[in-house]
Design an enzyme around this catalytic site. Sequence first.
Site, PDB file in Angstrom:
ATOM      1  CB  THR A 117      -0.918   0.033   1.226  1.00 49.85           C
ATOM      2  OG1 THR A 117      -1.793  -1.100   1.191  1.00 49.85           O
ATOM      3  CG2 THR A 117      -1.761   1.308   1.236  1.00 49.85           C
ATOM      4  CG  PHE A 128       0.202   4.557   3.812  1.00 47.80           C
ATOM      5  CD1 PHE A 128       0.585   3.236   3.595  1.00 47.80           C
ATOM      6  CD2 PHE A 128      -0.912   4.811   4.574  1.00 47.80           C
ATOM      7  CE1 PHE A 128      -0.145   2.193   4.129  1.00 47.80           C
ATOM      8  CE2 PHE A 128      -1.650   3.777   5.128  1.00 47.80           C
ATOM      9  CZ  PHE A 128      -1.263   2.469   4.912  1.00 47.80           C
TER      10      PHE A 128
END
Length: 586
Positions: free
Chosen positions: A175, A177
């Site tokens: 992921t 960020f």
Amino acid sequence: MAHYTVAFQGERGAYSEQAVYELLGRTGVQCVGYQSFDDAFAAVSSGSTNLLMVPIENTLGGTIHANCDLQLQHNLFIIAEHSLRVRHTLMALPGTKKESLTKAISHPQALAQCSSYLKKQGIPAEAAYDTAGSAKLIAEGKMKGVASICSELAAEHYGLEILEKGIEDDDNNFTRFLLLRSDPVTVPPGIKCKTSVVFSLDNMAGALFKALSVFALRDIDLTKIESRPCKPDIMSNLERMYLSMRAAPAAKRAKTETSASEARFRYLFYVDFLASVDEHNVTNALRHLQEMTVYFRVLGSFPQGGALVGLKHLEDRMVPIFRPASEPKKRIGVLGFGTFGQFIGKKLALDHFVFATSRDNYSEVAANCGVTWCDSIDVLLEQQLDVLIISVSILSFEGMVRRICSCLASKDATHPSRRMLVVDVLSVKVHAKTTLTALLPETCDVLCTHPMFGPQSGKHGWTGLPFVFERVRLNNARRCEEFLKWWSNQGCRMVDMTCELHDEVAAGSQFVTHFTGRVLERLALTNTPINTKGFESLLQLVENTTRDSFDLFYALFKFNPNSSQQLSSLEQAVQEVSEQLRKCDK
């Protein structure tokens, strides 16, 4: 004392909180969880918190478009980015056995990403409102026989016992960020930047082609292009605000017939590129782009690769802005001074204080390389090293790391060697990564690297040669970035790649190459009067691969789990081709 409060969405122990600590560290940082992304964005927009950490895209789930919209609505700027490897962990109340579990609870997405594991273990899945929230439910409700699937950090927060780590079905779960705040960051010259922009265009033939051409004509490297529909009311507000803020009158919009369906679908285009907004060609490109757009905004221009600038009190985690002439040289140790150790040690000694030790005595060679010789590992570790490079064979690597740990164990907790950056240069990476993280003290930083060249291929310089690396564990990010920058300054092509992906790719290239060379060696091929270019390439392959020891070849097989499967595929391929030839002969 907390110098920064960082908002995130979710309960304590959420992956977003983990991302905060990985990027910023824990010293001087206080994380504040909010129930929704709307509340988290509002917190930093109102000044209740200094910063905001939000996920923006995932390799499995794609872009989180709601956060794209919220950033526009709250007018926040990207000041840094961080790529988080999502590792799901199974945990329960202390004393719980995995065999006694009646169910596992977590967010539906996390359950889906671990479905094969749960099915294999025979553990029923039950959806909960949040990953870390499921751990909180178990802890507060004393739910016996129930497991949570979430981050390892959640176990620390809620006092749960970890039953198993890394239970996700797909290793390629990352992921990205974004770290946001209300004002942009100023990136000093010399630091590599990434810039994110968003814009909207009139619905005209060739409009997007013309918009993207402003980057292509100036050789600006794009890393992401994405379009998505925007709500008509939000789009109208954005366009109205943009046009009212423009210093020059807005370009006259072309009158085109637009159907009701087209009016409902207004698109925003998100573009990332590798350059700073302060660069001259970028300034011209963006000025040119704004002439074509009905809405345009720079979302942020920030350092690449998770580096930080512009945050006071976090100096140890920020990249260096400049290097004063009086700054002392780094003290670098090389453990293993064989052919490769000598090769890199001699180069490092041109810019640093380099110390070395090895099983055999290379004191004279070291002196010729400008390297200080040490008679033992313990003496080497007494040199107040900033960086220790372990340059030994794959087969002896684990044993050598254990010897290092034994030496470190005898030293005081404040000894510099217990806080040094430890770097490996093995050609298999998962083995190095797991060994270093399992055995070294957590106070030692870990950087896994694979310089994919040696004395022969690098004898005329390192320009363009690949240097693969993964930042595995960092307490002092600045030191690591300086070390990596040194390799980049030598001309290396820097490849930021996980150890897991490296080994998967290497099995299909490095192992196949060595295997082919070893097989051809058994044929005793020699030069002929009618050599073809292809045959000469095969002879060169045999020479290059057999120059290395068989122990290295065996280690490439033993310590890369992907190599075993590759060997089976090679054997199958030889059998199939042989059978095809024999069938044709009949």
